[in-house]
Design a protein around this motif. Structure first.
Motif, mmCIF file in Angstrom:
data_model
loop_
_atom_site.group_PDB
_atom_site.id
_atom_site.type_symbol
_atom_site.label_atom_id
_atom_site.label_comp_id
_atom_site.label_asym_id
_atom_site.label_seq_id
_atom_site.Cartn_x
_atom_site.Cartn_y
_atom_site.Cartn_z
ATOM 1 N N ASP A 80 40.660 24.710 11.816
ATOM 2 C CA ASP A 80 40.731 22.402 11.593
ATOM 3 C C ASP A 80 39.468 21.907 10.763
ATOM 4 O O ASP A 80 38.701 22.504 11.159
ATOM 5 C CB ASP A 80 40.877 22.639 12.612
ATOM 6 C CG ASP A 80 40.579 20.835 13.247
ATOM 7 O OD1 ASP A 80 40.662 19.585 12.440
ATOM 8 O OD2 ASP A 80 40.699 20.685 14.612
ATOM 9 N N THR A 82 38.616 18.698 10.476
ATOM 10 C CA THR A 82 37.863 17.566 11.269
ATOM 11 C C THR A 82 36.963 17.972 12.335
ATOM 12 O O THR A 82 35.711 17.468 12.178
ATOM 13 C CB THR A 82 39.579 16.934 12.300
ATOM 14 O OG1 THR A 82 40.342 16.870 11.247
ATOM 15 C CG2 THR A 82 38.710 15.582 12.517
ATOM 16 N N GLU A 128 40.024 10.779 5.956
ATOM 17 C CA GLU A 128 38.859 10.732 7.847
ATOM 18 C C GLU A 128 38.076 9.317 7.396
ATOM 19 O O GLU A 128 37.470 8.897 6.766
ATOM 20 C CB GLU A 128 37.643 11.532 8.432
ATOM 21 C CG GLU A 128 38.733 13.270 8.339
ATOM 22 C CD GLU A 128 39.453 13.804 9.530
ATOM 23 O OE1 GLU A 128 39.680 12.958 10.161
ATOM 24 O OE2 GLU A 128 40.073 14.948 9.310
ATOM 25 N N TYR A 274 41.740 13.807 21.070
ATOM 26 C CA TYR A 274 42.115 13.151 20.437
ATOM 27 C C TYR A 274 42.013 12.323 21.518
ATOM 28 O O TYR A 274 42.067 12.393 22.747
ATOM 29 C CB TYR A 274 43.937 13.457 20.044
ATOM 30 C CG TYR A 274 44.277 13.878 18.684
ATOM 31 C CD1 TYR A 274 43.777 12.811 17.341
ATOM 32 C CD2 TYR A 274 45.146 14.807 17.930
ATOM 33 C CE1 TYR A 274 43.644 13.471 16.161
ATOM 34 C CE2 TYR A 274 45.058 15.590 17.686
ATOM 35 C CZ TYR A 274 44.462 14.676 16.712
ATOM 36 O OH TYR A 274 44.798 15.437 14.760
ATOM 37 N N GLY A 311 42.228 10.240 11.503
ATOM 38 C CA GLY A 311 42.013 10.535 10.821
ATOM 39 C C GLY A 311 43.926 11.493 10.604
ATOM 40 O O GLY A 311 44.640 11.233 11.532
HETATM 41 N N1 HIS Z 1 42.772 17.998 12.066
HETATM 42 C C1 HIS Z 1 43.837 17.731 12.462
HETATM 43 C C2 HIS Z 1 44.902 16.772 11.984
HETATM 44 C C3 HIS Z 1 44.034 15.401 11.488
HETATM 45 C C4 HIS Z 1 43.028 14.967 11.098
HETATM 46 N N2 HIS Z 1 41.836 13.736 11.344
HETATM 47 C C5 HIS Z 1 42.525 13.395 12.572
HETATM 48 N N3 HIS Z 1 43.756 14.546 13.155
HETATM 49 C C6 HIS Z 1 45.149 19.022 12.506
HETATM 50 O O1 HIS Z 1 44.839 20.150 12.183
HETATM 51 O O2 HIS Z 1 45.498 19.207 12.965
#
Ligand code: HIS
Length: 416
Positions: A80, A82, A128, A274, A311
């Motif tokens: 991920d 973020t 983001e 989240y 984001g």
């Molecule tokens: N990183 C999240 C998506 C995201 C980006 N920013 C906030 N949420 C995902 O991989 O699902």
């Protein structure tokens, strides 16, 4: 020997047209990110395990690729992006109090169970909006996600919008343990009504909470369902979440994008970071989301900078799959030319190739082999989408072959 050609399950090679299209798509979407003021950022492909540990609330540890560095530290391939952005922002922009916008494109690695048949390496193009706690930030991000899907060429898609606050408020009120919460989440997410019913019956919940939890999988559709949900609860946090979704939908209408959104109060996520609205975009041709995102107000705080943020990420591979199944083309602007030359005219050929490259035309040079015919090179051009062959077999004149209709024209070399 053949087994040397295999790649592990869940990863794949991307080449030829498909690869050009993927890069073209990413460049096209990147242009839109720039139009909204998002600035490029790159973070490493692997990081310390702690960046993604349980406390952060990203992918579960068992689904991460972990390995050990020389000094014994545990590293992971990022599942991920973020949390990496959160770390980088806390490190380099700690003092900034006005919102910042970052965008990125990179691969993520999730060691899914093979049974799901999902890819384990996928490319995400994300944005983001850091340090913005307002609903206007939520709306910008959702509108940008819609704008990107439109830019990709999709016309038929839906963005489902939910809010983790509703579910969190209900389970907090009921005082459920983590295990039950996660079971319930899976059941509601998969819209397994009977499963939710069976579980809710086993718990001691107020009538009101039990009813709303049971109803969640069905609360999907237009604005009316907000009113319906509102009438079913007095929980202040739950009501706040409903107000936020309602306001968000109004703001998305200000962008002119209301027809692309659906409210889904039963939408939940495994990602614990989240804190507010969450969304996912779906279209024909793939069951998985082509875009996913949401608000995360406390993640960056875990790295030492208090910055409410929101984001999303477009899952480029899923989007490519959907576009291809919907027969939507991604133009690549690749009008390539082959300069095919007899060995003794090599320097003439190099001059011609350079002249074309100077005017931004893609050229691949090819020394003609004696045992191959012009037809072999024409067939090759057809296989690899080369539009013309410039055949150089003397100093003064060359032969231009148009691959689309096989037409042949003589041209003076001096024209280049
Ligand atoms: N990183 C999240 C998506 C995201 C980006 N920013 C906030 N949420 C995902 O991989 O699902």
């Amino acid at each position: 020997m053949d087994s040397l050609l295999h790649t592990p399950e869940g990863v794949r090679d991307i080449y030829n047209e498909e690869c050009s299209k993927k890069n073209a798509l990413s460049a096209k979407l990147d242009r839109i990110l720039k139009l909204y003021g998002y600035k490029d950022i790159q973070t490493p492909t692997f990081e310390f395990f702690d960046i993604f540990n349980r406390e952060r609330g990203s992918v579960p540890s068992r689904n991460m690729y972990k390995f050990i560095d020389r000094d014994g530290s545990t590293l992971v391939l990022r599942p991920d992006i973020t949390p990496s952005i959160a770390r980088a922002v806390a490190k380099y922009f700690k003092e900034e109090t006005i919102p910042l916008r970052f965008s990125y494109c990179g691969n993520t690695f999730i060691n899914n169970s093979s049974l799901q048949g999902k890819m384990k390496e996928t490319t995400q193009l994300g944005a983001e909006l850091i340090g913005d706690r307002d609903i206007e930030g939520d709306a910008e991000v959702v509108a940008l996600a819609i704008h990107l899907l439109l830019e990709s060429g999709l016309t038929d898609f839906q963005l489902d919008i939910g809010h983790v606050g509703l579910f969190k408020a209900l389970v907090a009120e009921a005082g459920m343990d983590e295990e039950t919460v996660s079971q319930l989440r899976v059941l509601i997410e998969s819209k397994n009504y009977f499963g939710v019913e069976a579980l809710v019956e086993k718990l001691t919940l107020s009538d009101e909470t039990a009813k709303l939890l049971l109803k969640l999988p069905e609360l999907f559709g237009s604005g009316d369902i907000i009113a319906e949900a509102r009438s079913m609860t007095c929980n202040a946090e739950a009501l706040k979440a409903l107000d936020e979704i309602e306001k968000l939908c109004q703001l998305i209408a200000e962008y002119g994008f209301e027809k692309y959104i659906t409210i889904d109060l039963g939408m939940l996520t495994e990602y614990d970071y989240y804190t507010g609205m969450i969304f996912r975009g779906y279209t024909y041709g793939t069951g998985d989301a082509v875009v996913k995102g949401g608000r995360y107000d406390h993640l960056i705080g875990q790295f030492g900078k208090d910055a409410a943020s929101v984001g999303f990420a477009v899952v480029l591979d899923e989007l490519m799959l959907a576009l291809s199944r919907q027969k939507i083309d991604i133009p690549t602007n690749e009008e390539a030319t082959m300069v095919l030359y007899e060995p003794e005219y090599r320097s003439t050929a190099i001059r011609i190739a350079n002249a074309l490259r100077n005017i931004n035309q893609a050229v691949s040079m090819m020394k003609k082999e004696t045992d191959r015919s012009l037809n072999d090179y024409k067939a090759y051009s057809r296989r690899y989408h080369i539009a013309h062959i410039l055949y150089v077999d003397q100093d003064k004149e060359l032969t231009k072959i148009d691959i689309s209709d096989d037409s042949v024209r003589k041209m003076p070399v001096s024209e280049f």
